[in-house]
Enzyme design. Structure first.
Site, mmCIF file in Angstrom:
data_model
loop_
_atom_site.group_PDB
_atom_site.id
_atom_site.type_symbol
_atom_site.label_atom_id
_atom_site.label_comp_id
_atom_site.label_asym_id
_atom_site.label_seq_id
_atom_site.Cartn_x
_atom_site.Cartn_y
_atom_site.Cartn_z
ATOM 1 N N SER A 207 0.845 -1.199 0.000
ATOM 2 C CA SER A 207 0.000 0.000 0.000
ATOM 3 C C SER A 207 0.880 1.249 0.000
ATOM 4 O O SER A 207 2.061 1.175 -0.366
ATOM 5 C CB SER A 207 -0.921 -0.023 1.217
ATOM 6 O OG SER A 207 -1.890 0.985 1.124
ATOM 7 N N ASN A 208 0.332 2.385 0.382
ATOM 8 C CA ASN A 208 1.114 3.623 0.463
ATOM 9 C C ASN A 208 0.640 4.441 1.657
ATOM 10 O O ASN A 208 -0.262 4.017 2.385
ATOM 11 C CB ASN A 208 1.002 4.412 -0.846
ATOM 12 C CG ASN A 208 -0.437 4.704 -1.192
ATOM 13 O OD1 ASN A 208 -1.128 5.411 -0.471
ATOM 14 N ND2 ASN A 208 -0.921 4.126 -2.300
ATOM 15 N N PHE A 209 1.226 5.615 1.842
ATOM 16 C CA PHE A 209 0.976 6.383 3.067
ATOM 17 C C PHE A 209 -0.288 7.250 3.019
ATOM 18 O O PHE A 209 -0.533 8.016 3.945
ATOM 19 C CB PHE A 209 2.172 7.298 3.364
ATOM 20 C CG PHE A 209 3.408 6.557 3.761
ATOM 21 C CD1 PHE A 209 3.422 5.784 4.911
ATOM 22 C CD2 PHE A 209 4.563 6.616 2.990
ATOM 23 C CE1 PHE A 209 4.559 5.097 5.301
ATOM 24 C CE2 PHE A 209 5.705 5.932 3.368
ATOM 25 C CZ PHE A 209 5.709 5.163 4.524
ATOM 26 N N SER A 210 -1.063 7.162 1.958
ATOM 27 C CA SER A 210 -2.244 8.032 1.864
ATOM 28 C C SER A 210 -3.206 7.765 3.030
ATOM 29 O O SER A 210 -3.470 6.617 3.376
ATOM 30 C CB SER A 210 -2.966 7.783 0.539
ATOM 31 O OG SER A 210 -4.210 8.431 0.552
ATOM 32 N N ALA A 275 -4.893 7.517 -3.946
ATOM 33 C CA ALA A 275 -3.517 7.109 -4.266
ATOM 34 C C ALA A 275 -3.583 5.614 -4.608
ATOM 35 O O ALA A 275 -3.439 4.761 -3.733
ATOM 36 C CB ALA A 275 -2.609 7.361 -3.080
#
Ligand code: CTP
Length: 395
Positions: A207-210, A275
Protein backbone atom coordinates in the site's frame (compact mmCIF):
# COMPACT_ATOMS: atom_id res chain seq x y z
CA UNK A 1 -16.17 22.84 8.97
CA UNK A 2 -17.22 26.33 9.63
CA UNK A 3 -20.02 28.69 10.56
CA UNK A 4 -17.77 31.67 9.90
CA UNK A 5 -19.67 34.94 10.10
CA UNK A 6 -23.06 33.31 10.72
CA UNK A 7 -25.35 35.21 13.07
CA UNK A 8 -27.12 32.89 15.47
CA UNK A 9 -29.82 33.85 17.96
CA UNK A 10 -30.14 31.22 20.68
CA UNK A 11 -33.32 31.03 22.77
CA UNK A 12 -33.03 29.02 25.99
CA UNK A 13 -36.08 27.83 27.89
CA UNK A 14 -36.69 26.04 31.19
CA UNK A 15 -35.59 22.45 30.81
CA UNK A 16 -32.81 20.51 32.49
CA UNK A 17 -31.16 20.22 29.05
CA UNK A 18 -30.38 23.95 29.31
CA UNK A 19 -27.04 22.97 30.85
CA UNK A 20 -26.00 21.77 27.39
CA UNK A 21 -26.23 25.30 26.02
CA UNK A 22 -22.82 26.15 27.50
CA UNK A 23 -20.95 23.65 25.28
CA UNK A 24 -23.34 24.58 22.47
CA UNK A 25 -22.35 28.26 22.63
CA UNK A 26 -18.67 27.26 22.82
CA UNK A 27 -18.99 25.08 19.73
CA UNK A 28 -20.88 27.75 17.80
CA UNK A 29 -18.35 30.49 18.56
CA UNK A 30 -15.43 28.14 17.88
CA UNK A 31 -16.96 27.40 14.48
CA UNK A 32 -16.86 31.14 13.78
CA UNK A 33 -20.48 32.10 14.50
CA UNK A 34 -21.62 35.17 16.39
CA UNK A 35 -24.12 34.21 19.08
CA UNK A 36 -26.72 36.39 20.83
CA UNK A 37 -28.79 34.82 23.59
CA UNK A 38 -32.32 35.33 24.91
CA UNK A 39 -33.60 33.15 27.73
CA UNK A 40 -36.72 32.71 29.84
CA UNK A 41 -36.71 33.35 33.57
CA UNK A 42 -37.26 29.63 34.14
CA UNK A 43 -34.12 28.81 32.13
CA UNK A 44 -32.00 30.67 34.72
CA UNK A 45 -32.67 27.86 37.20
CA UNK A 46 -30.75 25.50 34.92
CA UNK A 47 -27.94 27.60 33.45
CA UNK A 48 -26.18 30.77 34.49
CA UNK A 49 -26.69 33.87 32.27
CA UNK A 50 -23.26 35.07 33.41
CA UNK A 51 -21.53 32.00 31.96
CA UNK A 52 -23.53 32.34 28.75
CA UNK A 53 -22.77 36.03 28.34
CA UNK A 54 -19.08 35.33 28.97
CA UNK A 55 -18.93 32.66 26.28
CA UNK A 56 -21.09 34.53 23.77
CA UNK A 57 -19.33 37.88 24.42
CA UNK A 58 -22.73 39.63 24.55
CA UNK A 59 -25.24 40.41 27.29
CA UNK A 60 -27.95 37.78 27.70
CA UNK A 61 -31.49 39.14 27.49
CA UNK A 62 -34.05 37.78 29.95
CA UNK A 63 -36.40 40.72 30.37
CA UNK A 64 -38.03 42.98 27.79
CA UNK A 65 -36.03 45.85 29.26
CA UNK A 66 -33.13 46.55 31.63
CA UNK A 67 -34.33 49.57 33.63
CA UNK A 68 -35.17 52.21 31.06
CA UNK A 69 -33.35 50.40 28.22
CA UNK A 70 -35.49 48.33 25.90
CA UNK A 71 -34.06 45.00 24.78
CA UNK A 72 -35.09 45.27 21.15
CA UNK A 73 -36.14 41.72 20.30
CA UNK A 74 -37.42 42.88 16.92
CA UNK A 75 -33.93 44.03 15.96
CA UNK A 76 -32.51 40.73 17.20
CA UNK A 77 -35.08 38.82 15.16
CA UNK A 78 -33.99 40.75 12.07
CA UNK A 79 -30.27 40.42 12.87
CA UNK A 80 -30.12 36.60 13.07
CA UNK A 81 -29.44 34.28 10.16
CA UNK A 82 -31.15 31.62 12.23
CA UNK A 83 -33.05 31.43 15.52
CA UNK A 84 -32.51 28.22 17.48
CA UNK A 85 -34.58 27.43 20.52
CA UNK A 86 -32.61 24.89 22.51
CA UNK A 87 -33.86 23.44 24.72
CA UNK A 88 -37.45 24.05 23.62
CA UNK A 89 -39.56 22.98 26.61
CA UNK A 90 -43.02 21.49 26.27
CA UNK A 91 -44.58 24.68 27.64
CA UNK A 92 -42.65 26.95 25.25
CA UNK A 93 -43.53 24.80 22.23
CA UNK A 94 -47.20 25.02 23.12
CA UNK A 95 -47.00 28.80 23.54
CA UNK A 96 -45.13 29.19 20.25
CA UNK A 97 -47.69 27.08 18.43
CA UNK A 98 -50.43 29.34 19.75
CA UNK A 99 -48.68 32.66 19.24
CA UNK A 100 -48.39 33.63 22.93
CA UNK A 101 -45.92 36.34 23.76
CA UNK A 102 -45.33 36.61 27.51
CA UNK A 103 -41.52 36.43 27.49
CA UNK A 104 -38.58 37.61 25.41
CA UNK A 105 -37.93 34.20 23.80
CA UNK A 106 -41.49 34.11 22.45
CA UNK A 107 -41.32 37.75 21.35
CA UNK A 108 -38.06 37.05 19.49
CA UNK A 109 -39.65 33.98 17.90
CA UNK A 110 -42.64 35.95 16.68
CA UNK A 111 -40.46 38.73 15.28
CA UNK A 112 -37.80 36.51 13.66
CA UNK A 113 -37.75 36.62 9.86
CA UNK A 114 -34.96 34.04 9.64
CA UNK A 115 -35.35 30.23 9.69
CA UNK A 116 -36.32 28.87 13.11
CA UNK A 117 -35.00 25.60 14.52
CA UNK A 118 -36.50 23.99 17.59
CA UNK A 119 -34.67 21.42 19.71
CA UNK A 120 -37.32 19.85 21.99
CA UNK A 121 -36.34 18.48 25.40
CA UNK A 122 -38.77 16.83 27.80
CA UNK A 123 -39.87 13.57 29.32
CA UNK A 124 -41.04 10.85 26.94
CA UNK A 125 -44.68 10.86 28.02
CA UNK A 126 -44.84 14.64 27.67
CA UNK A 127 -43.18 14.40 24.26
CA UNK A 128 -45.55 11.71 23.02
CA UNK A 129 -48.68 13.40 24.39
CA UNK A 130 -51.07 14.31 21.56
CA UNK A 131 -51.07 17.94 22.75
CA UNK A 132 -47.28 18.21 22.35
CA UNK A 133 -47.32 16.36 19.04
CA UNK A 134 -50.02 18.75 17.87
CA UNK A 135 -47.88 21.76 18.88
CA UNK A 136 -44.94 20.30 16.95
CA UNK A 137 -47.15 19.67 13.92
CA UNK A 138 -48.42 23.25 14.04
CA UNK A 139 -44.88 24.61 14.38
CA UNK A 140 -43.75 22.55 11.39
CA UNK A 141 -46.68 23.88 9.41
CA UNK A 142 -45.42 27.43 10.10
CA UNK A 143 -42.16 26.45 8.35
CA UNK A 144 -40.10 25.88 11.50
CA UNK A 145 -37.66 22.98 11.65
CA UNK A 146 -38.24 20.63 14.55
CA UNK A 147 -35.13 18.62 15.37
CA UNK A 148 -35.54 15.02 16.42
CA UNK A 149 -35.09 14.02 20.04
CA UNK A 150 -32.65 11.38 21.21
CA UNK A 151 -33.59 8.32 23.21
CA UNK A 152 -31.85 7.53 26.48
CA UNK A 153 -31.86 8.37 30.17
CA UNK A 154 -34.18 11.24 31.02
CA UNK A 155 -34.00 13.62 33.97
CA UNK A 156 -37.09 11.93 35.43
CA UNK A 157 -35.15 8.71 35.79
CA UNK A 158 -37.20 7.11 33.03
CA UNK A 159 -35.59 5.88 29.85
CA UNK A 160 -37.08 6.86 26.52
CA UNK A 161 -37.42 9.56 23.87
CA UNK A 162 -37.18 13.22 24.78
CA UNK A 163 -33.49 14.03 25.22
CA UNK A 164 -32.38 17.18 23.44
CA UNK A 165 -29.89 16.59 20.64
CA UNK A 166 -26.29 16.90 21.77
CA UNK A 167 -24.59 20.28 21.09
CA UNK A 168 -22.37 18.79 18.36
CA UNK A 169 -25.42 17.31 16.64
CA UNK A 170 -27.11 20.72 16.64
CA UNK A 171 -23.99 22.37 15.19
CA UNK A 172 -23.77 19.58 12.60
CA UNK A 173 -27.39 20.22 11.62
CA UNK A 174 -26.65 23.92 11.10
CA UNK A 175 -23.62 23.18 8.93
CA UNK A 176 -25.17 20.37 6.90
CA UNK A 177 -28.70 21.70 6.47
CA UNK A 178 -29.42 25.28 7.51
CA UNK A 179 -26.28 26.76 5.98
CA UNK A 180 -25.71 24.18 3.23
CA UNK A 181 -24.56 26.03 0.11
CA UNK A 182 -26.19 25.82 -3.30
CA UNK A 183 -23.24 26.16 -5.70
CA UNK A 184 -23.43 22.46 -6.54
CA UNK A 185 -27.10 21.79 -5.95
CA UNK A 186 -28.40 19.15 -8.35
CA UNK A 187 -24.90 17.88 -9.19
CA UNK A 188 -23.82 14.28 -8.76
CA UNK A 189 -20.20 14.12 -7.68
CA UNK A 190 -17.85 11.16 -7.39
CA UNK A 191 -14.72 11.40 -5.25
CA UNK A 192 -12.07 8.72 -4.85
CA UNK A 193 -9.87 8.85 -1.77
CA UNK A 194 -7.32 7.00 0.30
CA UNK A 195 -4.84 4.30 -0.61
CA UNK A 196 -5.56 0.90 -2.09
CA UNK A 197 -4.24 -2.27 -0.50
CA UNK A 198 -2.99 -5.06 -2.76
CA UNK A 199 -2.97 -8.41 -1.02
CA UNK A 200 0.12 -10.57 -0.99
CA UNK A 201 -1.18 -13.31 1.25
CA UNK A 202 -3.86 -13.47 3.98
CA UNK A 203 -1.78 -11.31 6.37
CA UNK A 204 0.14 -8.88 4.15
CA UNK A 205 -0.48 -6.21 1.56
CA UNK A 206 1.27 -3.53 -0.49
CA UNK A 207 0.00 0.00 0.00
CA UNK A 208 1.11 3.62 0.46
CA UNK A 209 0.98 6.38 3.07
CA UNK A 210 -2.24 8.03 1.86
CA UNK A 211 -4.73 8.70 4.69
CA UNK A 212 -7.57 9.99 2.51
CA UNK A 213 -7.68 13.46 4.11
CA UNK A 214 -7.61 15.50 0.90
CA UNK A 215 -10.25 13.32 -0.78
CA UNK A 216 -12.47 13.49 2.30
CA UNK A 217 -12.18 17.29 2.40
CA UNK A 218 -13.25 17.41 -1.25
CA UNK A 219 -16.21 15.12 -0.57
CA UNK A 220 -17.27 17.27 2.39
CA UNK A 221 -16.86 20.54 0.51
CA UNK A 222 -18.93 19.26 -2.43
CA UNK A 223 -21.63 18.05 -0.04
CA UNK A 224 -21.65 21.37 1.83
CA UNK A 225 -22.10 23.15 -1.51
CA UNK A 226 -25.26 21.14 -2.14
CA UNK A 227 -24.04 18.22 -4.26
CA UNK A 228 -25.02 14.55 -3.96
CA UNK A 229 -21.68 12.96 -3.16
CA UNK A 230 -20.46 9.39 -3.63
CA UNK A 231 -17.10 8.66 -2.02
CA UNK A 232 -15.31 5.56 -3.26
CA UNK A 233 -12.47 4.99 -0.85
CA UNK A 234 -9.77 2.54 0.06
CA UNK A 235 -9.06 1.97 3.77
CA UNK A 236 -9.18 5.47 5.25
CA UNK A 237 -7.61 6.91 8.37
CA UNK A 238 -10.17 9.69 8.50
CA UNK A 239 -13.93 9.74 8.97
CA UNK A 240 -16.64 12.26 8.24
CA UNK A 241 -19.50 13.33 10.44
CA UNK A 242 -21.59 14.12 7.35
CA UNK A 243 -24.10 11.30 7.14
CA UNK A 244 -25.30 12.41 3.72
CA UNK A 245 -22.06 11.43 1.95
CA UNK A 246 -22.59 8.00 0.38
CA UNK A 247 -19.50 5.92 1.07
CA UNK A 248 -18.43 2.85 -0.88
CA UNK A 249 -15.53 1.05 0.79
CA UNK A 250 -13.09 -0.83 -1.42
CA UNK A 251 -9.72 -2.38 -0.79
CA UNK A 252 -7.82 -3.03 -4.01
CA UNK A 253 -7.28 -1.03 -7.20
CA UNK A 254 -9.43 -3.47 -9.15
CA UNK A 255 -12.33 -3.09 -6.66
CA UNK A 256 -11.98 0.70 -6.90
CA UNK A 257 -11.97 0.50 -10.69
CA UNK A 258 -15.12 -1.61 -10.75
CA UNK A 259 -16.93 0.74 -8.35
CA UNK A 260 -15.86 3.84 -10.32
CA UNK A 261 -16.89 2.45 -13.70
CA UNK A 262 -20.22 1.32 -12.24
CA UNK A 263 -20.98 4.86 -11.12
CA UNK A 264 -19.52 7.06 -13.85
CA UNK A 265 -22.62 7.39 -16.05
CA UNK A 266 -24.70 9.32 -13.51
CA UNK A 267 -21.87 11.67 -12.45
CA UNK A 268 -21.39 15.32 -13.38
CA UNK A 269 -17.99 15.90 -11.76
CA UNK A 270 -15.38 13.30 -10.77
CA UNK A 271 -12.44 13.95 -8.44
CA UNK A 272 -9.87 11.16 -8.55
CA UNK A 273 -7.90 11.91 -5.40
CA UNK A 274 -7.11 8.31 -4.43
CA UNK A 275 -3.52 7.11 -4.27
CA UNK A 276 -4.09 3.98 -6.31
CA UNK A 277 -1.40 1.28 -6.24
CA UNK A 278 0.36 1.10 -9.60
CA UNK A 279 1.38 -2.53 -9.08
CA UNK A 280 -0.07 -5.54 -7.32
CA UNK A 281 1.44 -8.95 -6.54
CA UNK A 282 1.22 -11.19 -9.59
CA UNK A 283 -0.50 -13.82 -7.47
CA UNK A 284 -2.09 -13.81 -4.02
CA UNK A 285 -1.00 -16.73 -1.90
CA UNK A 286 -3.88 -18.53 -0.17
CA UNK A 287 -1.62 -19.36 2.75
CA UNK A 288 0.74 -17.15 4.72
CA UNK A 289 4.05 -17.04 2.84
CA UNK A 290 6.70 -18.68 5.03
CA UNK A 291 10.18 -17.26 5.25
CA UNK A 292 12.91 -19.47 3.73
CA UNK A 293 15.79 -18.04 1.68
CA UNK A 294 17.88 -15.04 2.72
CA UNK A 295 16.42 -12.93 -0.06
CA UNK A 296 13.06 -13.10 -1.73
CA UNK A 297 11.71 -11.74 -5.00
CA UNK A 298 8.23 -10.38 -5.37
CA UNK A 299 6.68 -10.47 -8.83
CA UNK A 300 4.32 -7.58 -9.48
CA UNK A 301 1.93 -6.75 -12.28
CA UNK A 302 0.56 -3.34 -13.26
CA UNK A 303 -2.89 -2.36 -12.06
CA UNK A 304 -5.25 -0.71 -14.53
CA UNK A 305 -5.15 3.06 -14.58
CA UNK A 306 -8.62 3.93 -13.29
CA UNK A 307 -8.37 7.61 -14.16
CA UNK A 308 -7.36 6.81 -17.74
CA UNK A 309 -10.22 4.31 -18.00
CA UNK A 310 -12.67 6.95 -16.74
CA UNK A 311 -11.17 9.59 -19.06
CA UNK A 312 -11.68 7.35 -22.09
CA UNK A 313 -15.41 6.77 -21.45
CA UNK A 314 -16.33 10.20 -20.15
CA UNK A 315 -19.05 12.15 -21.94
CA UNK A 316 -18.71 15.78 -23.01
CA UNK A 317 -20.91 17.11 -20.17
CA UNK A 318 -18.79 15.36 -17.51
CA UNK A 319 -15.77 16.94 -15.81
CA UNK A 320 -12.89 14.82 -14.59
CA UNK A 321 -10.28 16.12 -12.19
CA UNK A 322 -7.12 14.07 -11.83
CA UNK A 323 -4.39 14.43 -9.24
CA UNK A 324 -0.66 14.11 -9.75
CA UNK A 325 1.78 13.40 -6.98
CA UNK A 326 5.29 14.27 -8.09
CA UNK A 327 8.75 14.57 -6.60
CA UNK A 328 10.56 15.94 -9.72
CA UNK A 329 9.75 17.65 -13.05
CA UNK A 330 6.44 18.38 -11.40
CA UNK A 331 4.71 20.60 -13.96
CA UNK A 332 5.80 18.61 -17.01
CA UNK A 333 4.74 15.33 -15.41
CA UNK A 334 1.38 16.70 -14.29
CA UNK A 335 0.59 18.13 -17.74
CA UNK A 336 1.59 14.82 -19.33
CA UNK A 337 -0.80 12.95 -17.03
CA UNK A 338 -3.65 15.37 -17.82
CA UNK A 339 -3.17 14.81 -21.55
CA UNK A 340 -2.64 11.05 -21.45
CA UNK A 341 -5.53 10.39 -19.06
CA UNK A 342 -7.87 12.85 -20.88
CA UNK A 343 -8.82 14.82 -17.77
CA UNK A 344 -10.25 18.34 -17.77
CA UNK A 345 -8.10 19.41 -14.84
CA UNK A 346 -5.13 18.10 -12.95
CA UNK A 347 -4.18 19.07 -9.41
CA UNK A 348 -0.45 18.86 -8.79
CA UNK A 349 0.89 17.96 -5.36
CA UNK A 350 4.62 18.16 -4.92
CA UNK A 351 6.06 16.14 -2.06
CA UNK A 352 8.93 18.64 -2.01
CA UNK A 353 6.62 21.41 -0.79
CA UNK A 354 6.80 22.05 2.94
CA UNK A 355 3.43 21.41 4.62
CA UNK A 356 2.10 19.28 1.75
CA UNK A 357 1.91 15.53 1.92
CA UNK A 358 0.36 12.43 3.41
CA UNK A 359 -1.58 12.77 6.63
CA UNK A 360 -0.93 16.51 7.10
CA UNK A 361 -3.79 18.92 7.71
CA UNK A 362 -2.37 21.40 5.20
CA UNK A 363 -1.59 21.26 1.51
CA UNK A 364 -0.43 23.43 -1.37
CA UNK A 365 -1.24 22.61 -4.95
CA UNK A 366 -1.14 23.93 -8.48
CA UNK A 367 -4.26 23.43 -10.56
CA UNK A 368 -4.01 23.09 -14.35
CA UNK A 369 -6.93 23.22 -16.76
CA UNK A 370 -6.88 21.39 -20.10
CA UNK A 371 -7.65 24.79 -21.64
CA UNK A 372 -4.18 25.99 -20.60
CA UNK A 373 -4.83 28.07 -17.48
CA UNK A 374 -3.20 27.39 -14.16
CA UNK A 375 -3.66 28.57 -10.60
CA UNK A 376 -1.48 28.15 -7.55
CA UNK A 377 -3.04 27.53 -4.13
CA UNK A 378 -0.53 28.46 -1.43
CA UNK A 379 -0.23 26.61 1.89
CA UNK A 380 -3.72 26.28 3.39
CA UNK A 381 -5.76 23.82 5.43
CA UNK A 382 -6.86 20.87 3.29
CA UNK A 383 -10.48 22.03 3.72
CA UNK A 384 -9.59 25.44 2.25
CA UNK A 385 -7.61 23.81 -0.56
CA UNK A 386 -10.71 21.70 -1.32
CA UNK A 387 -12.78 24.91 -1.48
CA UNK A 388 -10.27 26.47 -3.89
CA UNK A 389 -10.29 23.40 -6.12
CA UNK A 390 -14.09 23.33 -6.26
CA UNK A 391 -14.29 27.07 -6.97
CA UNK A 392 -11.66 26.84 -9.70
CA UNK A 393 -13.54 24.08 -11.47
CA UNK A 394 -16.83 25.94 -11.22
CA UNK A 395 -15.27 29.08 -12.68
N1 CTP B 1 -4.57 6.78 -10.82
C1 CTP B 1 -5.54 5.86 -11.14
N2 CTP B 1 -5.22 4.54 -11.28
C2 CTP B 1 -3.96 4.10 -11.10
C3 CTP B 1 -2.94 5.03 -10.80
C4 CTP B 1 -3.28 6.39 -10.66
O1 CTP B 1 -6.68 6.24 -11.27
N3 CTP B 1 -3.69 2.82 -11.25
C5 CTP B 1 -4.94 8.19 -10.74
C6 CTP B 1 -4.76 8.84 -9.38
O2 CTP B 1 -5.96 8.72 -8.62
C7 CTP B 1 -4.48 10.28 -9.74
C8 CTP B 1 -3.73 10.17 -11.07
O3 CTP B 1 -4.07 8.89 -11.60
O4 CTP B 1 -5.66 11.01 -9.97
C9 CTP B 1 -2.24 10.30 -10.99
O5 CTP B 1 -1.71 9.45 -10.01
P1 CTP B 1 -0.17 9.44 -9.67
O6 CTP B 1 0.09 8.45 -8.61
O7 CTP B 1 0.30 10.84 -9.47
O8 CTP B 1 0.50 8.99 -11.03
P2 CTP B 1 0.54 7.66 -11.83
O9 CTP B 1 -0.39 7.80 -12.99
O10 CTP B 1 0.33 6.49 -10.93
O11 CTP B 1 2.01 7.70 -12.41
P3 CTP B 1 3.43 7.66 -11.66
O12 CTP B 1 3.21 6.84 -10.39
O13 CTP B 1 4.32 7.00 -12.62
O14 CTP B 1 3.82 9.08 -11.37
Amino acid sequence: MSLQGKKIVLGITGSIAAYKTIPLVRLLTKAGAEVRIVMTKAAQDFVSPLVLSTFSHHPVWIEFHEGAIWNNHVELGLWGDVFIVAPASCHTLSKMANGLCDNIVLATYLSARCPVILAPAMDEDMFLHPATQRSLEMLRSYGNTVLQVNAGELASGLVGHGRMLEPDEIVQHLIENTFRGTKLTGKQILVTAGPTQELLDPVRYISNFSTGKMGMCLAEECYLQGAEVTLIAGPLQVTTSIQGIRQIAVQSASEMEEACLNHITSMDIIFMAAAVADYRPLSISNEKIKKSEHTSTLLLEKTNDILAAMGSVKKAHQTIVGFALETENEEANALKKMKEKKTDFIVLNSLKDEGAGFGLDTNQVTMYAATGEKKVVHLESKMNVAKEIVNYILE
